[in-house]
Enzyme design. Structure first.
Site, mmCIF file in Angstrom:
data_model
loop_
_atom_site.group_PDB
_atom_site.id
_atom_site.type_symbol
_atom_site.label_atom_id
_atom_site.label_comp_id
_atom_site.label_asym_id
_atom_site.label_seq_id
_atom_site.Cartn_x
_atom_site.Cartn_y
_atom_site.Cartn_z
ATOM 1 N N SER A 45 0.833 -1.206 0.000
ATOM 2 C CA SER A 45 0.000 0.000 0.000
ATOM 3 C C SER A 45 0.866 1.254 0.000
ATOM 4 O O SER A 45 1.850 1.357 0.737
ATOM 5 C CB SER A 45 -0.910 0.024 1.233
ATOM 6 O OG SER A 45 -1.743 -1.106 1.245
ATOM 7 N N ALA A 69 2.914 -5.104 13.044
ATOM 8 C CA ALA A 69 2.523 -3.688 13.152
ATOM 9 C C ALA A 69 3.602 -2.914 12.412
ATOM 10 O O ALA A 69 4.491 -2.310 13.012
ATOM 11 C CB ALA A 69 2.427 -3.255 14.609
ATOM 12 N N CYS A 128 -6.158 -1.496 6.968
ATOM 13 C CA CYS A 128 -4.906 -1.619 7.729
ATOM 14 C C CYS A 128 -5.239 -1.448 9.211
ATOM 15 O O CYS A 128 -5.857 -0.454 9.595
ATOM 16 C CB CYS A 128 -3.905 -0.557 7.290
ATOM 17 S SG CYS A 128 -2.500 -0.441 8.414
ATOM 18 N N THR A 265 1.126 -14.430 4.106
ATOM 19 C CA THR A 265 2.017 -14.925 5.163
ATOM 20 C C THR A 265 2.705 -16.236 4.774
ATOM 21 O O THR A 265 3.862 -16.469 5.149
ATOM 22 C CB THR A 265 1.201 -15.087 6.466
ATOM 23 O OG1 THR A 265 0.635 -13.813 6.774
ATOM 24 C CG2 THR A 265 2.057 -15.539 7.621
HETATM 25 O O1 RRO Z 1 1.719 -1.803 7.302
HETATM 26 C C1 RRO Z 1 1.005 -2.395 8.149
HETATM 27 O O2 RRO Z 1 1.205 -2.314 9.374
HETATM 28 C C2 RRO Z 1 -0.125 -3.221 7.713
HETATM 29 C C3 RRO Z 1 -1.000 -2.882 6.694
HETATM 30 BR BR1 RRO Z 1 -0.757 -1.372 5.665
HETATM 31 C C4 RRO Z 1 -2.112 -3.695 6.420
HETATM 32 O O3 RRO Z 1 -2.951 -3.429 5.530
HETATM 33 N N1 RRO Z 1 -2.273 -4.807 7.160
HETATM 34 C C5 RRO Z 1 -1.416 -5.154 8.127
HETATM 35 O O4 RRO Z 1 -1.604 -6.198 8.785
HETATM 36 N N2 RRO Z 1 -0.337 -4.350 8.412
#
Ligand code: RRO
Length: 306
Positions: A45, A69, A128, A265
């Protein structure tokens, strides 16, 4: 065996996608993922401004999963566009993933990318779980979801727009419906489940920001349920995401109603060979079932009428 699928105009040779986040922004890695049997890659993203992400520890292994995180680390749109162009240069079908802190930011991010690179589609990160002001804080509000999908659809013309939904809601179908009514071409279910781990000797949360998102086999039943409900409640295609590690997991998702499946994962657990294994297993399963293509499988578990 015909494993090809079509999702709102997005045509893929294989119904397997690399989930956003895991392969980062690397075009070289995207090329290897594609060569390993993925039908396309969803990029990390990206938003209008680059972000460092959170300091560590930002990943912790727990039984049957990972909690992360990361904090949306990304190099900003200009750098991401370079990598997206490189991915396209390698012949990799790629979906850009975008986030924003407002409706306008989502629209602007999409417009900037669409103006620079011919990606196959856009996935909106409305889910997220780790950063305040975006992601799940937006994706739990159907009105905001509606406005963002509309803004992005206007910004990207006829490119497919897919809303990635959060499981951290009471009723995921109502959020999916908001996206559908605003013109989304599909939904991805699910992003990670808000979770945490605590160090009993340090007597504090292990992850630096405290709460993160759980992924991996631990969340597969949650994702499967979400896909099942969304298939029943929506008309647009659903992309399954959450804990897919084997061909059997993928088949469960197709039967629940997924038109395609993302793997994230498991790339870390099993390496890129997971794509080939799942793809080959899918083909064998279809042959055993006397099917020549994947499409008739989609949603078949609903025939049980439960
Ligand atoms: O970058 C993150 O901490 C993160 C994102 Br953008 C997301 O969409 N899902 C996630 O578990 N971590």
């Amino acid at each position: 065996m015909d494993l090809s699928i079509e999702i709102g105009g997005l045509k893929l040779e294989t119904p397997l996608m690399a989930a956003s986040g895991v392969i980062g922004v690397s075009a070289m890695l995207a090329r290897r993922v594609f060569a390993s049997g993925a039908g396309c890659v969803v990029a990390k993203s990206v938003g209008l401004k680059a972000r460092e992400g959170y300091p560590g520890p930002n990943v912790v292994k727990v039984p049957c999963g990972l909690i992360n995180a990361m904090g949306l680390p990304n190099p900003g749109i200009q750098e991401m566009v370079k990598e997206l162009k490189a991915m396209k240069g390698f012949g990799v079908p790629v979906i850009a993933s975008i986030y924003g802190f407002s409706v306008d930011e989502y629209g602007e991010a999409a417009e900037l990318i669409a103006g620079e690179v011919d990606v196959e589609g856009f996935e909106l990160n409305l889910s997220c779980p780790t950063v305040h002001g975006t992601g799940f804080e937006i994706g739990t509000d159907p009105l905001k979801v509606r406005e963002i999908v509309k803004a992005v659809k206007e910004a990207v013309g006829d490119k497919p727009v897919i809303a990635k939904l959060t499981p951290n809601v009471t009723d995921i179908v109502s959020i999916g419906k908001a996206a559908e009514e605003a013109g989304a071409d599909g939904v991805t279910a699910i992003n990670t489940v808000r979770a945490m781990a605590i160090d009993v000797y340090l007597e504090r949360p292990i992850l630096n920001p405290g709460i993160g998102g759980l992924s991996g086999p631990a969340v597969k039943p949650i994702a499967l349920r979400a896909v099942y409900e969304l298939y029943r409640g929506l008309r647009i295609p659903v992309i399954g995401c959450g804990g897919v590690t084997s061909w059997r997991d993928a088949v469960e998702f197709f039967l629940a109603g997924a038109s395609a499946v993302q793997i994230g994962t498991a790339i870390l657990y099993r390496d890129l060979k997971v794509f080939r294994e799942v793809k080959d297993g899918l083909s064998r399963y279809l042959r055993d079932k006397g099917l020549a293509e994947i499409k008739p499988l989609v949603g078949r578990a609903h025939r049980a009428g439960i």
